[in-house]
Design a protein around this motif. Structure first.
Motif, PDB file in Angstrom:
ATOM      1  N   LEU A  44       0.814  -1.233  -0.255  1.00 61.95           N
ATOM      2  CA  LEU A  44      -0.170   0.419  -0.523  1.00 61.95           C
ATOM      3  C   LEU A  44       0.562   1.107   0.163  1.00 61.95           C
ATOM      4  N   ILE A  45       1.749   1.544   0.635  1.00 64.35           N
ATOM      5  CA  ILE A  45       2.975   2.284   0.517  1.00 64.35           C
ATOM      6  C   ILE A  45       3.551   2.649  -0.811  1.00 64.35           C
ATOM      7  N   GLY A  46       3.126   1.701  -1.307  1.00 64.14           N
ATOM      8  CA  GLY A  46       4.094   1.626  -2.616  1.00 64.14           C
ATOM      9  C   GLY A  46       2.971   2.084  -3.185  1.00 64.14           C
ATOM     10  N   ALA A  47       2.197   1.664  -3.619  1.00 59.17           N
ATOM     11  CA  ALA A  47       0.568   2.254  -4.077  1.00 59.17           C
ATOM     12  C   ALA A  47       0.285   3.755  -4.339  1.00 59.17           C
ATOM     13  N   ALA A  48       0.866   4.424  -2.650  1.00 57.75           N
ATOM     14  CA  ALA A  48       0.352   4.882  -2.382  1.00 57.75           C
ATOM     15  C   ALA A  48       1.156   6.589  -3.034  1.00 57.75           C
ATOM     16  N   VAL A  49       2.614   5.897  -3.116  1.00 60.67           N
ATOM     17  CA  VAL A  49       3.977   6.982  -3.543  1.00 60.67           C
ATOM     18  C   VAL A  49       3.605   6.888  -5.138  1.00 60.67           C
ATOM     19  N   GLY A  50       3.334   5.550  -6.038  1.00 60.49           N
ATOM     20  CA  GLY A  50       2.367   5.589  -7.719  1.00 60.49           C
ATOM     21  C   GLY A  50       1.433   6.608  -7.740  1.00 60.49           C
ATOM     22  N   LEU A  51       0.161   6.277  -6.694  1.00 58.97           N
ATOM     23  CA  LEU A  51      -0.912   7.764  -6.689  1.00 58.97           C
ATOM     24  C   LEU A  51      -0.203   8.955  -6.648  1.00 58.97           C
ATOM     25  N   ALA A  52       1.083   9.540  -5.909  1.00 54.38           N
ATOM     26  CA  ALA A  52       1.550  10.703  -5.727  1.00 54.38           C
ATOM     27  C   ALA A  52       1.993  11.322  -6.820  1.00 54.38           C
ATOM     28  N   ASN A  53       2.609  10.553  -7.645  1.00 54.48           N
ATOM     29  CA  ASN A  53       2.974  10.668  -9.045  1.00 54.48           C
ATOM     30  C   ASN A  53       2.634  10.191  -9.783  1.00 54.48           C
ATOM     31  N   GLY A  54       1.438   9.788 -10.071  1.00 51.51           N
ATOM     32  CA  GLY A  54       0.176   9.641 -11.479  1.00 51.51           C
ATOM     33  C   GLY A  54      -0.174  11.497 -10.757  1.00 51.51           C
ATOM     34  N   SER A  57       1.397  14.144 -11.513  1.00 45.85           N
ATOM     35  CA  SER A  57       1.770  13.851 -13.061  1.00 45.85           C
ATOM     36  C   SER A  57       0.871  14.566 -14.318  1.00 45.85           C
ATOM     37  N   THR A  58      -0.095  14.292 -14.066  1.00 42.83           N
ATOM     38  CA  THR A  58      -1.590  14.349 -14.241  1.00 42.83           C
ATOM     39  C   THR A  58      -2.193  15.523 -14.037  1.00 42.83           C
ATOM     40  N   TYR A  59      -3.098  16.086 -12.938  1.00 39.92           N
ATOM     41  CA  TYR A  59      -4.039  16.579 -12.329  1.00 39.92           C
ATOM     42  C   TYR A  59      -2.662  17.898 -12.195  1.00 39.92           C
ATOM     43  N   GLY A  60      -1.623  17.949 -11.283  1.00 42.26           N
ATOM     44  CA  GLY A  60      -0.749  19.023 -11.365  1.00 42.26           C
ATOM     45  C   GLY A  60      -0.269  19.262 -12.342  1.00 42.26           C
ATOM     46  N   ARG A  61      -0.132  18.393 -13.108  1.00 45.87           N
ATOM     47  CA  ARG A  61       0.520  19.215 -14.835  1.00 45.87           C
ATOM     48  C   ARG A  61       1.721  19.759 -14.378  1.00 45.87           C
ATOM     49  N   LEU A  62       2.910  18.548 -14.042  1.00 46.49           N
ATOM     50  CA  LEU A  62       4.042  18.639 -13.621  1.00 46.49           C
ATOM     51  C   LEU A  62       4.334  17.724 -14.905  1.00 46.49           C
ATOM     52  N   LYS A 151      -3.744  12.831 -27.243  1.00 44.32           N
ATOM     53  CA  LYS A 151      -4.860  14.078 -27.590  1.00 44.32           C
ATOM     54  C   LYS A 151      -6.251  13.449 -28.359  1.00 44.32           C
ATOM     55  N   ALA A 152      -5.737  11.949 -29.385  1.00 39.31           N
ATOM     56  CA  ALA A 152      -6.524  11.328 -29.991  1.00 39.31           C
ATOM     57  C   ALA A 152      -7.339  10.537 -29.381  1.00 39.31           C
ATOM     58  N   ALA A 153      -5.887  10.025 -28.144  1.00 37.50           N
ATOM     59  CA  ALA A 153      -7.339   9.060 -26.958  1.00 37.50           C
ATOM     60  C   ALA A 153      -8.792   9.307 -26.702  1.00 37.50           C
ATOM     61  N   ARG A 154      -8.322  11.599 -25.559  1.00 36.28           N
ATOM     62  CA  ARG A 154      -8.763  12.173 -24.793  1.00 36.28           C
ATOM     63  C   ARG A 154     -10.253  11.979 -26.536  1.00 36.28           C
ATOM     64  N   VAL A 155      -9.987  12.076 -27.242  1.00 35.57           N
ATOM     65  CA  VAL A 155     -11.429  12.649 -28.581  1.00 35.57           C
ATOM     66  C   VAL A 155     -11.994  10.823 -28.351  1.00 35.57           C
ATOM     67  N   SER A 156     -11.196  10.148 -28.002  1.00 34.71           N
ATOM     68  CA  SER A 156     -12.310   8.440 -28.656  1.00 34.71           C
ATOM     69  C   SER A 156     -12.758   8.585 -27.446  1.00 34.71           C
ATOM     70  N   GLY A 157     -12.694   8.666 -26.127  1.00 38.71           N
ATOM     71  CA  GLY A 157     -13.078   8.945 -25.159  1.00 38.71           C
ATOM     72  C   GLY A 157     -12.405   8.050 -24.220  1.00 38.71           C
ATOM     73  N   ILE A 158     -11.441   8.177 -24.019  1.00 39.32           N
ATOM     74  CA  ILE A 158     -10.828   7.212 -23.232  1.00 39.32           C
ATOM     75  C   ILE A 158     -10.175   8.659 -21.470  1.00 39.32           C
ATOM     76  N   HIS A 159     -10.383   8.072 -20.264  1.00 42.27           N
ATOM     77  CA  HIS A 159     -10.029   9.155 -19.378  1.00 42.27           C
ATOM     78  C   HIS A 159      -8.607   9.447 -19.105  1.00 42.27           C
ATOM     79  N   VAL A 160      -7.460   9.977 -19.891  1.00 42.41           N
ATOM     80  CA  VAL A 160      -5.871  10.013 -20.245  1.00 42.41           C
ATOM     81  C   VAL A 160      -5.913   9.936 -18.679  1.00 42.41           C
ATOM     82  N   GLN A 161      -5.979  11.333 -17.937  1.00 43.69           N
ATOM     83  CA  GLN A 161      -5.263  10.783 -16.864  1.00 43.69           C
ATOM     84  C   GLN A 161      -5.646   9.679 -15.619  1.00 43.69           C
TER      85      GLN A 161
END
Length: 271
Positions: A44-54, A57-62, A151-161
């Motif tokens: 779970l610690i590893g998963a939490a680190v991965g979640l923070a990184n994700g 990198s996505t919603y934080g736009r870093l 961009k193409a993935a988002r247009v096709s309905g995939i939740h990129v983040q």
């Protein structure tokens, strides 16, 4: 790492997550925890680190390069704080229950049916599940689509983040699992040294296996071959008596050559 690179991102915090997951699990065991809760907490610690990184990198736009570089220091510092900078040794003298210790050490040192090393069993299981998930599921298709063109993935309905976050969560969980197995194999570690520089080998293995740093290209089977190449290279250099410092130079050169070949091949395909 294959999932992360195929999705168009990168994770430099692998070694730190490896250290924190393994050391935390070891501390839970010597604190008297049963084996399964201790293992679950480490994962779970590893998963939490991965979640923070994700999220960064996505919603934080870093850029993931910067986000995970910062997390590398944060996680390593957290491991040092957790252990007080002292080595963690999992044995009965430090408080581990004999039955828990025996089962924990079997994960890293034991043999299935007295023949197959447990480390190899875990390696094969993770590789098989990773291949199945990346090559035979809708999620795997989305990972390739996002890495090929967000961009193409988002247009096709995939939740990129969401896809990228899950790739990072998988990365963090498996990095922690590797750290736990390392602690089970050699039940002692130190936060300042465990997993140091491991991200270099991990990225090298995936890139040598054919994954593109630009995203959208890569296979788990290729990564398995890349792992074997790195393992053979390191062991061969040791047997040849090559200095450990020169080994790092050689691994760095291998990464540069692999990335250069990838770039040249992409350029030739585009022309």
């Amino acid at each position: 790492m294959t999932f992360v690179l195929v999705s168009g991102e990168i994770d430099l915090s692998v070694g730190s997550t490896y250290a924190l997951g393994g050391l935390a699990t070891g501390m839970f065991i010597i604190s008297g925890w049963p084996l399964l809760p201790a293992l679950g907490a480490g994962l779970l610690i590893g998963a939490a680190v991965g979640l923070a990184n994700g999220l960064l990198s996505t919603y934080g736009r870093l850029p993931s390069l910067i986000a995970t570089l910062g997390m590398l220091s944060i996680i390593r510092g957290s491991a040092l704080l957790l252990t007080g900078g002292q080595p963690v040794t999992v044995n009965e003298r430090n408080g581990a229950a004999p039955d828990v210790l025996a089962r924990f050490e079997f994960m890293g040192q034991g043999y299935l049916f007295g023949v197959v090393p447990m480390q190899l069993v875990f390696f094969a299981a993770v590789a098989a599940l990773g291949w199945l998930l990346l090559s035979r599921t809708a999620f795997g298709f989305r990972v390739f689509a996002v890495g090929g063109s967000a961009k193409a993935a988002r247009v096709s309905g995939i939740h990129v983040q969401s896809v990228k976050i899950w790739a990072f969560v998988i990365m963090g969980t498996l990095a922690a699992l590797a750290g736990i197995l390392s602690m089970a194999f050699l039940p002692s570690g130190q936060a300042g040294r465990t997993g140091l520089g491991l991200e270099l080998d991990v990225i090298a293995a995936v890139v040598i296996g054919g994954a593109s740093l630009a995203g959208g290209i890569g296979t788990v089977l290729g990564t398995v071959l890349g792992v074997l190449v790195i393992g053979v290279l390191r062991n061969g250099l040791v047997l040849m008596g090559v200095s450990p410092f020169m080994q790092e130079v050689m691994i760095g050169l291998v990464i540069i050559i692999a990335v250069a070949i990838d770039k040249w091949s992409m350029r030739s395909r585009s022309t």
